[in-house]
Structure formats: structure tokens, C-alpha cells
Design an enzyme around this catalytic site. Structure first.
Site, PDB file in Angstrom:
ATOM      1  N   PRO A  29      40.175  40.315  -3.649  1.00  0.00           N
ATOM      2  CA  PRO A  29      40.737  41.591  -3.198  1.00  0.00           C
ATOM      3  C   PRO A  29      39.757  42.342  -2.306  1.00  0.00           C
ATOM      4  O   PRO A  29      38.597  42.506  -2.662  1.00  0.00           O
ATOM      5  CB  PRO A  29      40.974  42.352  -4.511  1.00  0.00           C
ATOM      6  CG  PRO A  29      40.018  41.739  -5.490  1.00  0.00           C
ATOM      7  CD  PRO A  29      39.910  40.299  -5.094  1.00  0.00           C
ATOM      8  N   THR A  31      39.671  45.887   0.141  1.00  0.00           N
ATOM      9  CA  THR A  31      40.273  47.087   0.716  1.00  0.00           C
ATOM     10  C   THR A  31      40.089  47.088   2.222  1.00  0.00           C
ATOM     11  O   THR A  31      38.971  46.919   2.715  1.00  0.00           O
ATOM     12  CB  THR A  31      39.608  48.332   0.093  1.00  0.00           C
ATOM     13  OG1 THR A  31      39.985  48.372  -1.278  1.00  0.00           O
ATOM     14  CG2 THR A  31      40.036  49.606   0.787  1.00  0.00           C
ATOM     15  N   GLN A 106      46.689  43.745  -6.672  1.00  0.00           N
ATOM     16  CA  GLN A 106      45.657  44.387  -7.483  1.00  0.00           C
ATOM     17  C   GLN A 106      45.979  45.874  -7.653  1.00  0.00           C
ATOM     18  O   GLN A 106      46.120  46.600  -6.668  1.00  0.00           O
ATOM     19  CB  GLN A 106      44.266  44.237  -6.856  1.00  0.00           C
ATOM     20  CG  GLN A 106      43.195  44.698  -7.852  1.00  0.00           C
ATOM     21  CD  GLN A 106      41.796  44.769  -7.295  1.00  0.00           C
ATOM     22  OE1 GLN A 106      41.556  45.447  -6.292  1.00  0.00           O
ATOM     23  NE2 GLN A 106      40.864  44.085  -7.923  1.00  0.00           N
ATOM     24  N   TYR A 174      35.148  51.893 -11.070  1.00  0.00           N
ATOM     25  CA  TYR A 174      36.337  52.744 -10.909  1.00  0.00           C
ATOM     26  C   TYR A 174      36.873  53.120 -12.302  1.00  0.00           C
ATOM     27  O   TYR A 174      36.261  52.784 -13.317  1.00  0.00           O
ATOM     28  CB  TYR A 174      37.374  52.032 -10.034  1.00  0.00           C
ATOM     29  CG  TYR A 174      36.830  51.814  -8.634  1.00  0.00           C
ATOM     30  CD1 TYR A 174      36.702  52.894  -7.762  1.00  0.00           C
ATOM     31  CD2 TYR A 174      36.372  50.574  -8.223  1.00  0.00           C
ATOM     32  CE1 TYR A 174      36.165  52.718  -6.497  1.00  0.00           C
ATOM     33  CE2 TYR A 174      35.820  50.399  -6.955  1.00  0.00           C
ATOM     34  CZ  TYR A 174      35.719  51.473  -6.101  1.00  0.00           C
ATOM     35  OH  TYR A 174      35.162  51.305  -4.860  1.00  0.00           O
TER      36      TYR A 174
END
Ligand SMILES: Cc1cc2nc3c(=O)[nH]c(=O)nc-3n(C[C@H](O)[C@H](O)[C@H](O)COP(=O)(O)O)c2cc1C
Length: 360
Positions: A29, A31, A106, A174
Site C-alpha cells: 500500500p 499513499t 487498505q 496511525y
């Protein structure tokens, strides 16, 4: 250049948590913030399909925000919400399937990393203010319920859009990882204290995602020891502590684990050779994905050490982990897996940080 791979790259079908995949290689994954208004565009569909067409068994999307105002702030980071975003994701899923690939979404909540714009204060386990960061709000029991509902909703959208799997982002500092990490979790209720209690809220999220996504397709959980802003941080000091956390995920309905580390060849604990994915698999019996600096150096494909393709493929063949995720090398090399497997080393661009600035 002639083929001079030091080992055969197994770009061959595998089954992972019941899901048939064309190969054990996965897109990690990443961003990219290319979805204005939170809606993935045709360019996003083309970006993922281009990679799925080249030897990857599974694509894991960039972090996709669950539908709650505290989840994230950036406009161009995609959402997993009904309406335009759901329609956009359906087009992405169809494009990846059309290329012969499989795709997992995700699901992401930034926790303390949400900037305090639009009058929204970031939600965190205990309101811990990290150095240089704005104040945050310690989540109440009602907030917990609100977020669980947001995760159920996001998982339902992902199911309707046709995703083959979902991945719960519980790594890198996170929100869910802030529950797992003692430094940011100072709670004295059922969600704080021992490793089992720190894992309780993330496990509830896994349960919520499983409920929303349905019983048939895999729910993967991504976790890490390190935080993006604290590389030496740890959620578990020992394998036993890690086992408690990962068992909570398994009990909650996780079908697989994605163990994020920065270098795949490094042992997760002193004294034993297994990496983090290896420990995750040994402790839970669940299939595991490894990741971390695959293919980033020129001699990765031709060298022989533990951090080379030889070390990686030997450990994969031995069953230490089941899938191998690639991140940064795929940014500038969508066809890295097929080029590497065929020994077409001259077709591979050296990894450069500048690859993060291009999108194709
Ligand atoms: C540009 C970029 C964006 C990333 N975004 C995410 C993300 O949204 N979710 C996540 O779990 N990891 C994210 N990561 C971490 C990657 O998934 C991966 O674990 C990391 O890059 C290490 O793998 P690599 O050495 O093969 O690049 C990101 C990494 C990069 C370089």
C-alpha cells in the site's frame, strides 16, 4: 543485458487465505493522493491495473480513509464511502480484474496524524501530545462506537465495490497502532494496559471490518513495530507479547497478517532468525506477507546475501512467509516482477526518491 539472476523468481500461482493469486508478489500500500474529493479517477484505475498486469498476485491499495471526519484531512486521499468514491473504486477493481489481478483495499484512520483543519481535532487513545504535534482528543467510549460503525460502513462499501480482500491498517503509528503502542496508549479502561488490552480496540475494528465485509473474503491486518516518526518503537518486546496481540486479531476474524518492517532480512527479535512476518506466521498459524526494501539496490537481483533475492526466495520457499510485498521499486517500475523474473535487468530503472513524484 543477459539474464544473470542469482535465483529463479517464483512467479507462479499460489493460494493465500483461500484466495487464488497468480503469484506470491504483492504491491504494498502506498499513499499517492491522486483522488480529488476522495474519489479515485480513471488514472488511479490505470495505475493499479498497469501493475496488476505485470506478475503481481495481489495489489493492496494505498490507505483509504474510512467515512469519519477524524479519519483524515487531505482532499486527494481516497475515501471508502458510498456514492462517487464507491463508484470510482468499482472502476479500479474492474480494471485490476481485467488485467488478471486481485485487489485488496487498505482501510485507514490517521489518528494523531490528522491535521487539525476544518475545526476537527485528531482522535487518539489518550490525547498524548507528541513533540511538535498539535493537541489531540482522547477517545471516549462513545467515540469508540462511532469509529467501529465507520469501519463497518467502509468494509460494506469495499465489499459492494468488489474488492477481493480488505486490509486493516494497524501499523506505522496511525490510530490503531497508537492503541497498540504503550507510549501513546495510557488508558486505564478495557482498551489500555497489558498487550491484550492495548490490542482490544484494534481487534474490535477487525471484528467490525469482518462483519461489514462478510465471511467469505480475506481480512488482512497490517501491523509494525516501528512508527513513521519513531523507528525504534515497539508494540511487543517479546514474541510472547506479539503473540497475544496477533491472537486477538485472529480471534476477531483476521485471515492473514501483513508484517511491515523496513528491511525484510532483519530478525524481528534478538536470538532467532525469523523476520516479523515469520514470527507472525509461527505465532498464529495465519498466512503472512513480508515487506521491506525488496529490489531497492542494483545488486539485489545479482547478489547472494540475506538481503538479496536469493535470501528472499529461499525463505519464501521454506514457508517462513507466504507473500512478498514490494513498495517503492514499483513506483518507477510497474513491470519489475516480470522484468526481474526474465532477467531483463537493463529494463529496470534504479530506485530513486524522485519516483514518488511521478504517477503513471
Ligand atoms: C510513497 C509511499 C506511501 C506509502 N503509503 C502507505 C500507506 O498508505 N499505507 C501503508 O500501510 N504503508 C504505506 N507505505 C509503506 C509501504 O507500504 C512499504 O511498507 C514501504 O515502502 C517499505 O517497502 P519498500 O521498501 O518495498 O518500499 C508507503 C510508502 C511509500 C514509499
Amino acid at each position: 543485458m543477459t539474464a544473470c539472476l542469482s535465483v529463479h523468481l517464483p512467479v507462479e500461482p499460489v493460494t493465500f487465505a483461500g484466495l487464488p493469486l497468480a503469484s506470491p508478489f504483492v504491491m504494498a500500500p502506498m499513499t499517492r493522493a491522486q483522488s480529488p474529493g476522495g474519489v479515485p479517477t480513471e488514472a488511479v484505475a490505470a495505475y493499479y491495473a498497469r501493475r496488476a498486469a505485470h506478475g503481481l498476485g495481489l495489489v493492496i491499495t494505498e490507505g483509504v480513509l474510512v467515512g469519519h471526519p477524524t479519519a483524515g484531512h487531505e482532499d486527494a486521499v481516497p475515501r471508502m464511502t458510498p456514492g462517487a468514491a464507491e463508484d470510482g473504486w468499482r472502476r479500479v477493481v474492474d480494471a485490476v480484474h481485467g488485467a488478471g489481478g486481485r485487489i485488496a483495499a487498505q482501510l485507514w484512520h490517521l489518528g494523531s496524524l490528522r491535521e487539525p483543519v476544518d475545526g476537527v481535532t485528531a482522535w487518539t487513545p489518550s490525547g498524548v501530545r507528541e513533540p511538535g504535534r498539535p493537541a489531540t482528543h482522547a477517545m471516549t467510549a462513545r467515540d469508540v462506537d462511532e469509529l467501529l460503525a465507520a469501519y463497518v460502513g467502509a468494509a460494506r462499501v469495499a465489499a459492494r465495490a468488489g474488492f477481493d480482500a480488505v486490509e486493516v491498517h494497524a501499523a506505522h503509528g496511525y490510530l490503531l497502532d497508537e492503541f497498540l503502542w504503550p507510549y501513546t496508549n495510557r488508558r486505564t479502561d478495557a482498551f489500555g494496559g497489558s498487550p491484550a488490552r492495548r490490542a482490544a480496540f484494534p481487534a474490535e475494528v477487525v471484528r467490525a471490518v469482518r462483519a461489514g465485509f462478510g465471511p467469505d473474503r480475506p481480512v488482512i491486518v497490517r501491523f509494525s513495530q516501528f512508527k513513521e516518526r519513531a523507528f525504534e518503537a515497539r508494540i511487543a518486546e517479546t514474541p510472547a507479547e506479539l503473540g497475544v496481540v496477533l491472537d486477538a486479531f485472529a480471534q476477531a476474524g483476521a485471515s492473514a497478517l501483513h508484517a511491515s518492517q523496513r528491511r525484510f532480512w532483519e530478525p524481528a527479535f534478538p536470538g532467532a532468525g525469523l523476520n516479523l512476518a515469520g514470527w507472525a506466521k509461527r505465532l498464529t498459524g495465519l498466512p503472512a506477507i513480508t515487506v521491506g526494501s525488496v529490489g531497492l539496490t542494483r545488486d539485489f537481483l545479482t547478489g547472494a546475501g540475506p538481503g538479496s533475492v536469493t535470501g528472499l526466495v529461499e525463505r519464501l520457499a521454506a514457508g517462513e512467509f507466504d507473500l512478498v510485498a514490494l513498495g517503492r521499486i514499483l513506483l518507477g517500475n510497474p513491470a519489475w516482477v516480470t522484468h526481474a523474473a526474465a532477467g531483463r535487468l537493463d529494463a529496470i530503472a534504479d530506485y530513486r526518491k524522485a519516483h514518488e513524484d511521478v504517477y503513471f
